[in-house]
Design a protein around this motif. Sequence first.
Motif, PDB file in Angstrom:
ATOM      1  N   LEU A 117       6.605  12.084  -0.320  1.00  0.00           N
ATOM      2  CA  LEU A 117       7.780  11.946   0.550  1.00  0.00           C
ATOM      3  C   LEU A 117       7.435  11.196   1.829  1.00  0.00           C
ATOM      4  CD1 LEU A 117      10.730  12.636   1.186  1.00  0.00           C
ATOM      5  CD2 LEU A 117       9.929  14.823   2.128  1.00  0.00           C
ATOM      6  N   LEU A 118       6.335  11.561   2.457  1.00  0.00           N
ATOM      7  CA  LEU A 118       5.918  10.898   3.697  1.00  0.00           C
ATOM      8  C   LEU A 118       5.628   9.421   3.452  1.00  0.00           C
ATOM      9  CD1 LEU A 118       3.541  13.669   5.097  1.00  0.00           C
ATOM     10  CD2 LEU A 118       5.755  12.997   6.061  1.00  0.00           C
ATOM     11  N   LEU A 119       4.933   9.125   2.365  1.00  0.00           N
ATOM     12  CA  LEU A 119       4.601   7.727   2.060  1.00  0.00           C
ATOM     13  C   LEU A 119       5.847   6.918   1.711  1.00  0.00           C
ATOM     14  CD1 LEU A 119       1.364   8.402   0.033  1.00  0.00           C
ATOM     15  CD2 LEU A 119       1.498   6.912   2.035  1.00  0.00           C
ATOM     16  N   ALA A 120       6.818   7.556   1.053  1.00  0.00           N
ATOM     17  CA  ALA A 120       8.063   6.857   0.721  1.00  0.00           C
ATOM     18  C   ALA A 120       8.820   6.471   1.990  1.00  0.00           C
ATOM     19  CB  ALA A 120       8.931   7.734  -0.169  1.00  0.00           C
ATOM     20  N   VAL A 121       8.884   7.389   2.947  1.00  0.00           N
ATOM     21  CA  VAL A 121       9.565   7.102   4.217  1.00  0.00           C
ATOM     22  C   VAL A 121       8.860   5.969   4.950  1.00  0.00           C
ATOM     23  CG1 VAL A 121      10.140   8.040   6.490  1.00  0.00           C
ATOM     24  CG2 VAL A 121      10.508   9.429   4.442  1.00  0.00           C
ATOM     25  N   LEU A 122       7.529   6.050   5.014  1.00  0.00           N
ATOM     26  CA  LEU A 122       6.761   5.002   5.694  1.00  0.00           C
ATOM     27  C   LEU A 122       6.873   3.676   4.946  1.00  0.00           C
ATOM     28  CD1 LEU A 122       3.531   7.035   6.583  1.00  0.00           C
ATOM     29  CD2 LEU A 122       5.327   6.298   8.165  1.00  0.00           C
ATOM     30  N   GLY A 123       6.873   3.741   3.616  1.00  0.00           N
ATOM     31  CA  GLY A 123       6.971   2.520   2.822  1.00  0.00           C
ATOM     32  C   GLY A 123       8.288   1.801   3.027  1.00  0.00           C
ATOM     33  N   LEU A 137       0.805  -1.222   0.000  1.00  0.00           N
ATOM     34  CA  LEU A 137       0.000   0.000   0.000  1.00  0.00           C
ATOM     35  C   LEU A 137       0.837   1.270   0.000  1.00  0.00           C
ATOM     36  CD1 LEU A 137      -2.621   1.636   0.379  1.00  0.00           C
ATOM     37  CD2 LEU A 137      -2.392   1.220   2.843  1.00  0.00           C
ATOM     38  N   LEU A 138       1.718   1.389   0.979  1.00  0.00           N
ATOM     39  CA  LEU A 138       2.476   2.629   1.149  1.00  0.00           C
ATOM     40  C   LEU A 138       3.392   2.884  -0.042  1.00  0.00           C
ATOM     41  CD1 LEU A 138       3.371   2.193   4.928  1.00  0.00           C
ATOM     42  CD2 LEU A 138       1.576   3.633   3.956  1.00  0.00           C
ATOM     43  N   THR A 139       4.038   1.848  -0.515  1.00  0.00           N
ATOM     44  CA  THR A 139       4.957   1.991  -1.642  1.00  0.00           C
ATOM     45  C   THR A 139       4.209   2.369  -2.911  1.00  0.00           C
ATOM     46  OG1 THR A 139       6.481   0.379  -0.668  1.00  0.00           O
ATOM     47  CG2 THR A 139       6.699   0.823  -3.027  1.00  0.00           C
ATOM     48  N   ALA A 140       3.091   1.715  -3.183  1.00  0.00           N
ATOM     49  CA  ALA A 140       2.316   2.014  -4.384  1.00  0.00           C
ATOM     50  C   ALA A 140       1.818   3.456  -4.369  1.00  0.00           C
ATOM     51  CB  ALA A 140       1.139   1.052  -4.497  1.00  0.00           C
ATOM     52  N   GLN A 141       1.355   3.915  -3.213  1.00  0.00           N
ATOM     53  CA  GLN A 141       0.867   5.286  -3.119  1.00  0.00           C
ATOM     54  C   GLN A 141       2.013   6.285  -3.225  1.00  0.00           C
ATOM     55  OE1 GLN A 141      -2.206   6.145  -3.282  1.00  0.00           O
ATOM     56  NE2 GLN A 141      -3.108   4.117  -3.054  1.00  0.00           N
ATOM     57  N   ALA A 142       3.185   5.928  -2.686  1.00  0.00           N
ATOM     58  CA  ALA A 142       4.350   6.808  -2.806  1.00  0.00           C
ATOM     59  C   ALA A 142       4.737   6.993  -4.271  1.00  0.00           C
ATOM     60  CB  ALA A 142       5.522   6.240  -2.010  1.00  0.00           C
ATOM     61  N   VAL A 143       4.733   5.895  -5.024  1.00  0.00           N
ATOM     62  CA  VAL A 143       5.037   5.972  -6.457  1.00  0.00           C
ATOM     63  C   VAL A 143       3.988   6.822  -7.161  1.00  0.00           C
ATOM     64  CG1 VAL A 143       5.233   4.642  -8.590  1.00  0.00           C
ATOM     65  CG2 VAL A 143       6.263   3.774  -6.479  1.00  0.00           C
ATOM     66  N   ALA A 158      10.176   2.033   5.676  1.00  0.00           N
ATOM     67  CA  ALA A 158      10.235   1.565   7.058  1.00  0.00           C
ATOM     68  C   ALA A 158       9.381   0.320   7.289  1.00  0.00           C
ATOM     69  CB  ALA A 158       9.789   2.685   8.005  1.00  0.00           C
ATOM     70  N   TRP A 159       8.177   0.254   6.694  1.00  0.00           N
ATOM     71  CA  TRP A 159       7.241  -0.843   6.975  1.00  0.00           C
ATOM     72  C   TRP A 159       7.269  -1.951   5.922  1.00  0.00           C
ATOM     73  CZ3 TRP A 159       6.187   3.501   9.784  1.00  0.00           C
ATOM     74  CH2 TRP A 159       5.712   3.306  11.074  1.00  0.00           C
ATOM     75  N   GLU A 160       7.477  -1.570   4.675  1.00  0.00           N
ATOM     76  CA  GLU A 160       7.399  -2.554   3.602  1.00  0.00           C
ATOM     77  C   GLU A 160       8.756  -2.900   2.999  1.00  0.00           C
ATOM     78  OE1 GLU A 160       2.933  -1.042   2.197  1.00  0.00           O
ATOM     79  OE2 GLU A 160       4.713  -0.468   1.063  1.00  0.00           O
ATOM     80  N   GLY A 161       9.763  -2.112   3.309  1.00  0.00           N
ATOM     81  CA  GLY A 161      11.109  -2.386   2.817  1.00  0.00           C
ATOM     82  C   GLY A 161      11.396  -1.696   1.501  1.00  0.00           C
ATOM     83  N   PRO A 162      12.664  -1.394   1.232  1.00  0.00           N
ATOM     84  CA  PRO A 162      13.024  -0.674   0.008  1.00  0.00           C
ATOM     85  C   PRO A 162      12.797  -1.477  -1.265  1.00  0.00           C
ATOM     86  CG  PRO A 162      14.981  -1.407   1.189  1.00  0.00           C
ATOM     87  CD  PRO A 162      13.826  -1.660   2.097  1.00  0.00           C
ATOM     88  N   SER A 163      12.665  -2.784  -1.151  1.00  0.00           N
ATOM     89  CA  SER A 163      12.467  -3.616  -2.347  1.00  0.00           C
ATOM     90  C   SER A 163      10.996  -3.841  -2.671  1.00  0.00           C
ATOM     91  CB  SER A 163      13.156  -4.970  -2.158  1.00  0.00           C
ATOM     92  OG  SER A 163      12.587  -5.675  -1.065  1.00  0.00           O
ATOM     93  N   ALA A 164      10.088  -3.240  -1.905  1.00  0.00           N
ATOM     94  CA  ALA A 164       8.651  -3.472  -2.101  1.00  0.00           C
ATOM     95  C   ALA A 164       8.184  -3.023  -3.477  1.00  0.00           C
ATOM     96  CB  ALA A 164       7.853  -2.754  -1.015  1.00  0.00           C
ATOM     97  N   VAL A 165       8.850  -2.029  -4.056  1.00  0.00           N
ATOM     98  CA  VAL A 165       8.428  -1.527  -5.353  1.00  0.00           C
ATOM     99  C   VAL A 165       8.534  -2.602  -6.436  1.00  0.00           C
ATOM    100  CG1 VAL A 165      10.708  -0.650  -6.025  1.00  0.00           C
ATOM    101  CG2 VAL A 165       8.631   0.442  -6.912  1.00  0.00           C
ATOM    102  N   ARG A 166       9.430  -3.562  -6.240  1.00  0.00           N
ATOM    103  CA  ARG A 166       9.591  -4.632  -7.228  1.00  0.00           C
ATOM    104  C   ARG A 166       8.452  -5.643  -7.180  1.00  0.00           C
ATOM    105  NH1 ARG A 166      15.296  -4.467  -5.691  1.00  0.00           N
ATOM    106  NH2 ARG A 166      15.044  -6.410  -4.497  1.00  0.00           N
ATOM    107  N   GLN A 167       7.596  -5.556  -6.156  1.00  0.00           N
ATOM    108  CA  GLN A 167       6.471  -6.475  -6.035  1.00  0.00           C
ATOM    109  C   GLN A 167       5.283  -6.057  -6.901  1.00  0.00           C
ATOM    110  OE1 GLN A 167       5.438  -7.023  -1.891  1.00  0.00           O
ATOM    111  NE2 GLN A 167       7.587  -7.029  -1.246  1.00  0.00           N
TER     112      GLN A 167
END
Length: 315
Positions: free
Chosen positions: A191-197, A36-42, A199-208
């Motif tokens: 920016l806020l969602l990227a930081v949360l993403g 969720l957080l990563t997708a919204q950050a993107v 922290a909670w989902e990991g930096p590699s979550a975007v590849r999912q």
Amino acid sequence: MDTPSTRFAQLIPGMVGMVLVGSSVTVSHSLVDAPLLTAQAVRYAAATVILLVVARFAGARLVWPRGREWLWLTGLAVTGLVLFNVAVVRGVAHAEPAVVAVAVACVPLVLGVVGPLLEGRRPSRQVLLAAPVVMTGAVLVEGTGRTDAVGVAWAALTLACEAAFTLLAVPVLPRHTPWGVSVHATWLGGLLLAVLGVAWEGPSAVRQLSGVQWAAVGYLALLVTAVAFVLWYSTVRSVGAGRAGLLTGIAPLAAAAVGTVSGVGVPGPWVWLGIAVVIAGLVGGLRPRDVRAGKIADVDRTAQADPPPAAVRSR
């Protein structure tokens, strides 16, 4: 001269914006299993880039926030973007989607009361009478649904965040214009969602994210964020938060229409009744009032409360 046709033209951007928001319901289903957080950050990062490019070509003048403006814009990003998305997703885990939709349907009433107060005016009786009608129609369209105490709490937070998305923009719209508010809200939210993403989902979550999910994120970034934000804030600036708030009733109508076209199903009789009620509420709340005996109608006071375009451009 401020004619009825002129005032209706001021509503068109907000109406189109709400149609785009309503159409996003079907698209958002493809992101249920995405981080969720990563997708919204993107989504918001992409929307920021789109807004900056289009604003440059449109000749829009963007200014950096100063003083208390940081509080208003950051609060808008935290509530209207970050918390709203979290509340919706977490809410549907404890309640049927219709419960959250009903909460959002209460937004016209909140904006009708609080919006004019922030703008230094008294709430319009015409808007206050129409808001419950629009709200009732939206409830008929969406249904009610089952929930528990936690679901009710998330739904209430969703309502507060949806209202904050408009109300917190009111103090900064005169200086920043719809373009500036949209740009600053999206980059702060991203920016806020990227930081949360991270922290909670990991930096590699975007590849999912799958190909379909990337397409959904692109649609949301372009139409539901970059385009709809500017359109919505343009109407809020032109007619005031109270009257603009009634237009949120268009979103569930658009969602029902898109659902029909996409093959989800033909609306039942209660949905059709709800659509008719929403339309009646919109007509009653947005129709121009006559100027008689030297008295200026509420809609005219709203228009006069806004600074003229030349004054805004000169800032």
